[in-house]
Design a protein around this motif. Structure first.
Motif, short mmCIF file in Angstrom:
data_model
loop_
_atom_site.label_atom_id
_atom_site.label_comp_id
_atom_site.label_asym_id
_atom_site.label_seq_id
_atom_site.Cartn_x
_atom_site.Cartn_y
_atom_site.Cartn_z
N ARG A 144 -4.64 -3.92 15.08
CA ARG A 144 -5.52 -4.92 14.47
C ARG A 144 -5.50 -4.74 12.95
NH1 ARG A 144 -9.45 -7.80 16.82
NH2 ARG A 144 -9.65 -6.32 18.55
N ASP A 145 -4.92 -5.71 12.25
CA ASP A 145 -4.89 -5.72 10.78
C ASP A 145 -4.35 -4.40 10.22
OD1 ASP A 145 -5.99 -8.31 10.70
OD2 ASP A 145 -8.01 -7.48 10.90
N VAL A 146 -3.22 -3.95 10.77
CA VAL A 146 -2.60 -2.70 10.32
C VAL A 146 -1.84 -2.93 9.02
CG1 VAL A 146 -0.83 -0.97 10.84
CG2 VAL A 146 -2.44 -1.71 12.63
N ASN A 147 -2.08 -2.05 8.05
CA ASN A 147 -1.35 -2.08 6.79
C ASN A 147 -0.77 -0.70 6.54
OD1 ASN A 147 -1.96 -4.82 5.31
ND2 ASN A 147 -3.92 -4.17 6.19
N ALA A 148 0.52 -0.64 6.27
CA ALA A 148 1.18 0.64 6.00
C ALA A 148 2.49 0.39 5.29
CB ALA A 148 1.43 1.40 7.31
N VAL A 149 2.85 1.32 4.42
CA VAL A 149 4.15 1.30 3.76
C VAL A 149 4.87 2.58 4.16
CG1 VAL A 149 5.40 1.26 1.58
CG2 VAL A 149 3.29 -0.06 1.83
N PHE A 150 6.01 2.44 4.81
CA PHE A 150 6.77 3.60 5.26
C PHE A 150 7.52 4.20 4.08
CE2 PHE A 150 7.30 2.12 9.95
CZ PHE A 150 5.92 2.03 10.05
N PRO A 151 7.49 5.52 3.92
CA PRO A 151 8.17 6.15 2.79
C PRO A 151 9.68 5.98 2.87
CG PRO A 151 7.42 7.80 4.36
CD PRO A 151 6.83 6.51 4.79
#
Length: 233
Positions: free
Chosen positions: A22-29
């Motif tokens: 639900r509304d996941v925000n992430a930046v993978f390195p």
């Protein structure tokens, strides 16, 4: 770069709608190999399918400027009436590979999958293990920036598992991997950072050990019931 922006995904079940993200925000390195952990049903394979472009979120999106593979070992996308060779050739066409480039890929797939004459037999005649071998061989025969691996290293005998490890080690020199596995040793050997999918959503860790520690701390403790045998005289 791979970014998850406002990613939401749910499924309809007989007991109502189940929300995985639900509304996941992430930046993978960048430049890191990533291990994904979580209990069964947490959404690990679904996340890989969304990143690989073979499943879609309810809303939100995956933003990337990289070439991402489909999940290695995923065999559900094959056309059953077509042979392994025909399926592989079709995938080559989708990726713009023709002529000598396509022949090279087909040779690499056939050699790696080790399914013999079945390569020219309809995929619907394959065992699940043979399908996974074909899928892995096809995934590794095409060059990507990121490879998605979903439990494929648990498929097959010791010889095939060793081949998988060897080819992943070779590909890691020029590409990165996102791996779902239940084997902690596999994740420790192949991954730099970790993601845990749990009750709090997606949690990103700077090390694979941090994700493993949280995953293991959330495994329900088993209780041991001691039984006393009674002798009847």
């Amino acid at each position: 770069m791979i970014e998850l922006r406002d990613l939401t995904k749910s499924f309809r079940t007989p007991h109502g709608r189940k929300t995985l993200f639900r509304d996941v925000n992430a930046v993978f390195p960048e430049g890191k190999n990533i291990g994904i952990l979580g209990r069964n049903g947490a959404g690990k394979s679904t996340l890989l399918r969304i990143m690989g472009g073979i499943d879609y979120p309810d809303r939100g999106r995956v933003i990337t400027d990289q070439r991402i593979s489909w999940p290695m070992g995923l065999s559900g996308g094959f056309q059953g009436s077509m042979t392994g060779r025909e399926n592989a050739a079709f995938i080559c066409g989708l990726h713009g590979m023709w002529g000598s480039a396509r022949r090279q890929v087909l040779d690499r797939v056939q050699d790696f999958a080790e399914i013999g004459n079945y390569f020219d037999a309809p995929v619907k005649s394959y065992s699940s293990g043979m399908r996974s071998r074909l899928a892995f061989g096809l995934s590794i025969a095409v060059d990507f920036d990121w490879y998605l691996v979903d439990e494929v290293m648990s498929v097959g005998d010791a010889h095939f598992k060793h081949k998988c490890q060897e080819v992943i080690a070779e590909k890691r020199k020029t590409a990165n991997f996102i791996i779902v596995a239940h084997s902690m040793s596999t994740l420790q050997k192949n991954c730099d950072v970790g993601i845990y999918l749990g009750p709090q959503g997606l949690e990103l860790f700077d090390s694979i050990e941090g994700a493993i520690d949280l995953y293991q701390s959330n495994i329900p403790k088993k209780t041991t019931t001691q039984k006393t045998a009674l002798a009847v005289n």
